[in-house]
Motif scaffolding. Structure first.
Motif, PDB file in Angstrom:
ATOM      1  N   THR A 142       0.837  -1.197   0.000  1.00  0.00           N
ATOM      2  CA  THR A 142       0.000   0.000   0.000  1.00  0.00           C
ATOM      3  C   THR A 142       0.872   1.247   0.000  1.00  0.00           C
ATOM      4  OG1 THR A 142      -1.757  -1.146   1.197  1.00  0.00           O
ATOM      5  CG2 THR A 142      -1.776   1.262   1.261  1.00  0.00           C
ATOM      6  N   ALA A 143       1.916   1.220   0.815  1.00  0.00           N
ATOM      7  CA  ALA A 143       2.828   2.361   0.885  1.00  0.00           C
ATOM      8  C   ALA A 143       3.493   2.600  -0.465  1.00  0.00           C
ATOM      9  CB  ALA A 143       3.875   2.122   1.965  1.00  0.00           C
TER      10      ALA A 143
ATOM     11  N   TRP B 261       9.639   3.921   1.912  1.00  0.00           N
ATOM     12  CA  TRP B 261      10.380   5.179   1.742  1.00  0.00           C
ATOM     13  C   TRP B 261      11.810   4.915   1.305  1.00  0.00           C
ATOM     14  CZ3 TRP B 261       8.476   6.997   7.127  1.00  0.00           C
ATOM     15  CH2 TRP B 261       7.163   7.468   7.015  1.00  0.00           C
ATOM     16  N   ARG B 262      12.444   3.952   1.944  1.00  0.00           N
ATOM     17  CA  ARG B 262      13.827   3.651   1.600  1.00  0.00           C
ATOM     18  C   ARG B 262      13.903   3.163   0.156  1.00  0.00           C
ATOM     19  NH1 ARG B 262      16.053  -0.454   4.256  1.00  0.00           N
ATOM     20  NH2 ARG B 262      18.128   0.432   4.371  1.00  0.00           N
ATOM     21  N   ARG B 263      12.915   2.393  -0.262  1.00  0.00           N
ATOM     22  CA  ARG B 263      12.919   1.879  -1.630  1.00  0.00           C
ATOM     23  C   ARG B 263      12.852   3.020  -2.644  1.00  0.00           C
ATOM     24  NH1 ARG B 263       9.836  -3.182  -4.258  1.00  0.00           N
ATOM     25  NH2 ARG B 263      10.156  -2.666  -6.449  1.00  0.00           N
TER      26      ARG B 263
ATOM     27  N   VAL C 297      17.709  14.393  -2.285  1.00  0.00           N
ATOM     28  CA  VAL C 297      17.316  15.064  -1.050  1.00  0.00           C
ATOM     29  C   VAL C 297      16.695  14.039  -0.115  1.00  0.00           C
ATOM     30  CG1 VAL C 297      15.806  16.808  -0.051  1.00  0.00           C
ATOM     31  CG2 VAL C 297      17.049  17.304  -2.151  1.00  0.00           C
ATOM     32  N   GLY C 298      15.830  13.199  -0.703  1.00  0.00           N
ATOM     33  CA  GLY C 298      15.296  12.072   0.053  1.00  0.00           C
ATOM     34  C   GLY C 298      14.579  12.471   1.321  1.00  0.00           C
ATOM     35  N   TYR C 299      13.605  13.365   1.223  1.00  0.00           N
ATOM     36  CA  TYR C 299      12.926  13.859   2.408  1.00  0.00           C
ATOM     37  C   TYR C 299      11.455  14.004   2.080  1.00  0.00           C
ATOM     38  CZ  TYR C 299      11.911  16.955   6.381  1.00  0.00           C
ATOM     39  OH  TYR C 299      11.409  17.506   7.526  1.00  0.00           O
TER      40      TYR C 299
END
Length: 708
Positions: free
Chosen positions: A473-474, A515-517, A496-498
C-alpha cells in the motif's frame, strides 16, 4: 576542536540541551555541577581529576584554563539563599582576570541582596532587592512572566545589541522571582561604568515611554561585559527547570544567548548549522472560512508572498521545503492545489472567480517550476479519513484509487498485493535465499532483498481496498504522489530524500521500507507527537531507522484558520494571542473587548503582541536548529495573509491595519507573518553568521549524518 566548560546546578536540564547544541557545532564540552559553595563536581571523569573542586582554589583556576570558555548556567531565582554559585562572582569575576584566564559567561546570574556578595567597587550592576524591585531592576511590566498554556512568550521580546548596532527579536530576562511569575532585566549604575565594563544588550521596546521607567542615572541592560566576564540573559524559561521534547517545555530554552556567548568568547565552530524552512500545503483556499470574503484574495496574497520569498531565498541560498497536499487527482477532495489548478466550474473559488483563481494558481505553479533552487518538494498525502494521512495503521483497510500512469511499477492494472502482514490467513513472504525452488507467488523486492509472497491476494483494479500499514500500500500511494508531482513538473529529488508527513502519521515499518525503496532519507515529525506503531529505540531527538531520519520540526504558524492576532468572532485558541499565549489574562484584547472597539488600543496592543510572537517563534525555530537539527514550518494559508484591520466591511485580510503611532512606529501598513519571520531570522543569522547559515534540506540531512 574547541572545548568549553558548562557549570550548572544539579536540578536542571540546561547543560544537556546546551551540550547537544555544542556537539552539533563541533564544540566539545564538559559539565561541572555546583553542589555547594565549597564543592563543584564533574559529571564525567576528566583526565587528571580525581576529586571535587573547591571552586575558589588554585586547582579550580588551573582547571578552568583547560577550556577556551566557561559557561555558567544559573538556574535559581533571584530570591534564593543558595550560595553555590557565589564563588563564580566573588572569586572568578572579581579576581581571575589575567590574560590566561578564559572568558566566563554567566547566564541569568542572580546578583541580589538575598546573599552577601563581595563584588568589585566599580561593578556597575545594582544588586536586586525583592522588597524594592523597581529601584533595583528593570521590570517592564508586572506579571507578564506568568505562564499560560505552557508558553513563556511575554519576556524580553526585543533586544538591541550595541556591538552589532542591530535589533533582534529574541526572548530575554536576567532575574526571576515571586514563584517565577515576575521577571526583570539588570539595572546598571551609569556612574560606575568604566573602561572595565561594556553594555552589550539593552531592552528595545517601541512602547518604552509607556512602560515602567528606570530611576534617574540607571540603565536597563540584558547583557554586560565586566573585564573578561560576560553577564547575559538566562538560558531557561520560568517555572521550568526541566527540559523535555514537548513543545511547551522546549519553548523555555533561549538558544540565541548560547550562540551569542560563543561569539563573545571567540569560540569558532567546526561547522555552521543550516537554518531550514518549510511550507505545509502552501497554496490552498477554503470556501468555508468565515473571516475572508473572497478566496481569490487569499490566493493572490499567497502568490505575492511566494514571489517575495523567491527573491529572499535566492539571495541567501535558502531552499524552502514545499509540501503540497497530494492525492486530489485521485480522491474526492476540494480546495487542494490540484483542484485549484484543474477543477471545473468556479469551485473552490467564489462564483465568478473561477477563471481568475485558476490563473493565480497557475502563476504559483510556474513560479516554483522555474525556481528549483528556491523550492524543494515532498510527499504529503492528507486524503485519509478526516483529512489525516493515509499512512496510519489505525485506519485498517480503505478503498483507494490507484494511478494508471504508464511506466510505473505499482500503477493499475499491474498486480498489487492487498496483503495484510498482520493477518494469519493471507499468506506469507519468504526471502528467495531460503525459499524452496517450488515456491511461487508475487515476486517483489524490499531492502535490497528478493522475496516471494505466497498465497496472498492481489488486485488489478483501479480502485482497491487496501490495508493501511502494508508495504505494498505504501509503495502504491508513494508512487501515486510521485506521479502527481511529475505531472506538475515538480519532481521530488531522491537525492534530497525527504518527505513531509500528514498529521505525524508514520505508518510503521512497512512504510519505512517503502520510503527507503523510493530513495527517501528522512521525514519530519513534531516532538511530542505519537509515532504510529511505535518507533525505533533511542533518544527521541535522534530517532533513526536504518538510514531513515525522523527530522523534528516546530510549527510556527502565526494563527490558525486565518484568525489573525485576535478578534472576538474567532475561537481564542485559533488567534495568535491564544495560540502563543501572548497576553496575561486580557491585558491586550481588553477586559471589555477594547480590541474591537478602540482603534488606538488595537494599534498599541497589536504591536506588543507582534513583538512577543516574533521573539517566541524565533526562539522555537532556533531551538529546532540547535538542539535537534530540525526545521521550522508554517502553513501559508494561516501565516502568509496579512494582519487584519477592523473596518466597516469586517475583518479585512489585505487592507492596512497598523498605521503607526508615536513610539510604536515599527510596522506600518500590513503585517505579513511569513515575511516578518524570515526577515527577523535573517537578522539573527547576520549576528550569528559564524554559527548559522540559511540552507537546504540536503545540507541539514548531511549535518544530521555527521552529528549522529
Amino acid at each position: 576542536m574547541p572545548k568549553v566548560l558548562l557549570v550548572s546546578g544539579l536540578d536542571t536540564m540546561q547543560p544537556y540541551v546546551a551540550q547537544t547544541a555544542l556537539r552539533a557545532l563541533g564544540i566539545e564540552s564538559d559539565i561541572l555541577f555546583v553542589v555547594s559553595s565549597a564543592s563543584y563536581r564533574l559529571l564525567t571523569p576528566v583526565a587528571g581529576i580525581t576529586a571535587p573542586f573547591n571552586p575558589t582554589s588554585s586547582q579550580m583556576r588551573d582547571f578552568l584554563k583547560r577550556y577556551q570558555a566557561v559557561l555558567v548556567c544559573w538556574t535559581q531565582s533571584a530570591t534564593t539563599t543558595f550560595t553555590g554559585y557565589d564563588p563564580t562572582l566573588t572569586t572568578w569575576l572579581s579576581s581571575w582576570n589575567a590574560a590566561d584566564d578564559p572568558p566566563v559567561v554567566h547566564f541569568g546570574a542572580a546578583i541580589s541582596t538575598s546573599r552577601t556578595l563581595s563584588l568589585p567597587a566599580n561593578f556597575p550592576i545594582i544588586p536586586f532587592d525583592s522588597a524594592n524591585p523597581d529601584s533595583t531592576a528593570y521590570r517592564w511590566a508586572n506579571g507578564i512572566f506568568t505562564t499560560a498554556g505552557g508558553f513563556r512568550n511575554r519576556i524580553g521580546t526585543r533586544v538591541s545589541l550595541t556591538r552589532e548596532n542591530r535589533t533582534v527579536y529574541v526572548r530575554a530576562w536576567n532575574y526571576r522571582w515571586s514563584s517565577d511569575n515576575e521577571c526583570a532585566a539588570y539595572l546598571v549604575d551609569q556612574n560606575l561604568l568604566s573602561s572595565e565594563s561594556e553594555i552589550l544588550a539593552m531592552p528595545d521596546f517601541p512602547d518604552a515611554q509607556r512602560l515602567n521607567q528606570p530611576p534617574t542615572g540607571k540603565l536597563p541592560v540584558f547583557g554586560l561585559r565586566y573585564r573578561n566576564h560576560y553577564l547575559l540573559p538566562a538560558l531557561q524559561g520560568p517555572s521550568s527547570t526541566r527540559w523535555s521534547s514537548r513543545h511547551s517545555s522546549y519553548n523555555a530554552f533561549h538558544p540565541f544567548w548560547l550562540l551569542y556567548a560563543l561569539k563573545l568568547a571567540g569560540i569558532q565552530p567546526v561547522r555552521k548549522l543550516p537554518v531550514v524552512f518549510e511550507f505545509d500545503h502552501p497554496a490552498e483556499v477554503s470556501s468555508s472560512n468565515p473571516y475572508v470574503s473572497r478566496e481569490l484574495d487569499m490566493v493572490r496574497a499567497m502568490r505575492e508572498t511566494f514571489e517575495w520569498v523567491r527573491d529572499f531565498a535566492k539571495a541567501r541560498g535558502l531552499q524552502i521545503l514545499w509540501s503540497s497536499r497530494t492525492g486530489a487527482r485521485y480522491e474526492t477532495v476540494t480546495g487542494y492545489w490540484w483542484d485549484m489548478l484543474f477543477g471545473t466550474g468556479d469551485a473552490p473559488f467564489d462564483p465568478g472567480d473561477g477563471a481568475a483563481g485558476r490563473a493565480e494558481a497557475q502563476r504559483i505553479l510556474q513560479l516554483i517550476q522555474q525556481n528549483p533552487d528556491c523550492f524543494a518538494f515532498g510527499v504529503h498525502d492528507h486524503t485519509g479519513p478526516s483529512g489525516d494521512g493515509f499512512n496510519a495503521p489505525a485506519w485498517g483497510s480503505l478503498a483507494r484509487t490507484r494511478h494508471s500512469d504508464p511506466g510505473y511499477e505499482w500503477a493499475a492494472p499491474n498486480p498489487l498485493p492487498i496483503w495484510d502482514q498482520r493477518s494469519s490467513t493471507q499468506g506469507y513472504a519468504i526471502n528467495r535465499k531460503v525459499a524452496p525452488t517450488s515456491a511461487s507467488g508475487f515476486n517483489f523486492e524490499m531492502n535490497g532483498q528478493a522475496y516471494v509472497l505466497v498465497n496472498a491476494p492481489t488486485t488489478t483494479q483501479a480502485t482497491a481496498t487496501v490495508p493501511a500499514g502494508s508495504y505494498f500500500t505504501a509503495c502504491m500511494l508513494l508512487e501515486r504522489a510521485l506521479a502527481e508531482h511529475a505531472l506538475l513538473g515538480l519532481p521530488i529529488d531522491g537525492g534530497v530524500g525527504y518527505t513531509n508527513h500528514a498529521g505525524n502519521r508514520h505508518g510503521g515499518r512497512g512504510w519505512w521500507e517503502a520510503w527507503r525503496r523510493f530513495g527517501f532519507k528522512g521525514f519530519r515529525w513534531q516532538p511530542g507527537a505519537a509515532l504510529e506503531l511505535g518507533a525505533p529505540n533511542g533518544d527521541p531527538r535522534r530517532l533513526r531507522y536504518r538510514d531513515l531520519d525522523f527530522v523534528p520540526t516546530a510549527n510556527l504558524d502565526f494563527s490558525l484558520s486565518w484568525a489573525g492576532l485576535y478578534h472576538s468572532a474567532a475561537s481564542y485558541a485559533d488567534t495568535a494571542l491564544g495560540r502563543w499565549g501572548l497576553e496575561n489574562g486580557t491585558e491586550l484584547r481588553g477586559a471589555n473587548n477594547e480590541w474591537s472597539n478602540d482603534m488606538q488600543w488595537r494599534r498599541e496592543k497589536g504591536v506588543v503582541a507582534l513583538r512577543r510572537w516574533l521573539s517566541a517563534a524565533i526562539d522555537s525555530w532556533l531551538f529546532m536548529v540547535l538542539a535537534v537539527q530540525g526545521t521550522g514550518y508554517v502553513h501559508p494559508n494561516n501565516s502568509a495573509l496579512h494582519v487584519r484591520r477592523f473596518s466597516d466591511n469586517g475583518w479585512d485580510p489585505i487592507g492596512d491595519w497598523l498605521e503607526g503611532f508615536p513610539g510604536n512606529q515599527v510596522w506600518t501598513g500590513v503585517f505579513n507573518p511569513t515575511k516578518e519571520l524570515l526577515v527577523e531570522m535573517d537578522s539573527v543569522i547576520a549576528v550569528l553568521s559564524d554559527y548559522l547559515k540559511w540552507g537546504t534540506i540536503r545540507e541539514l540531512m548531511q549535518v544530521r549524518s555527521e552529528v549522529g
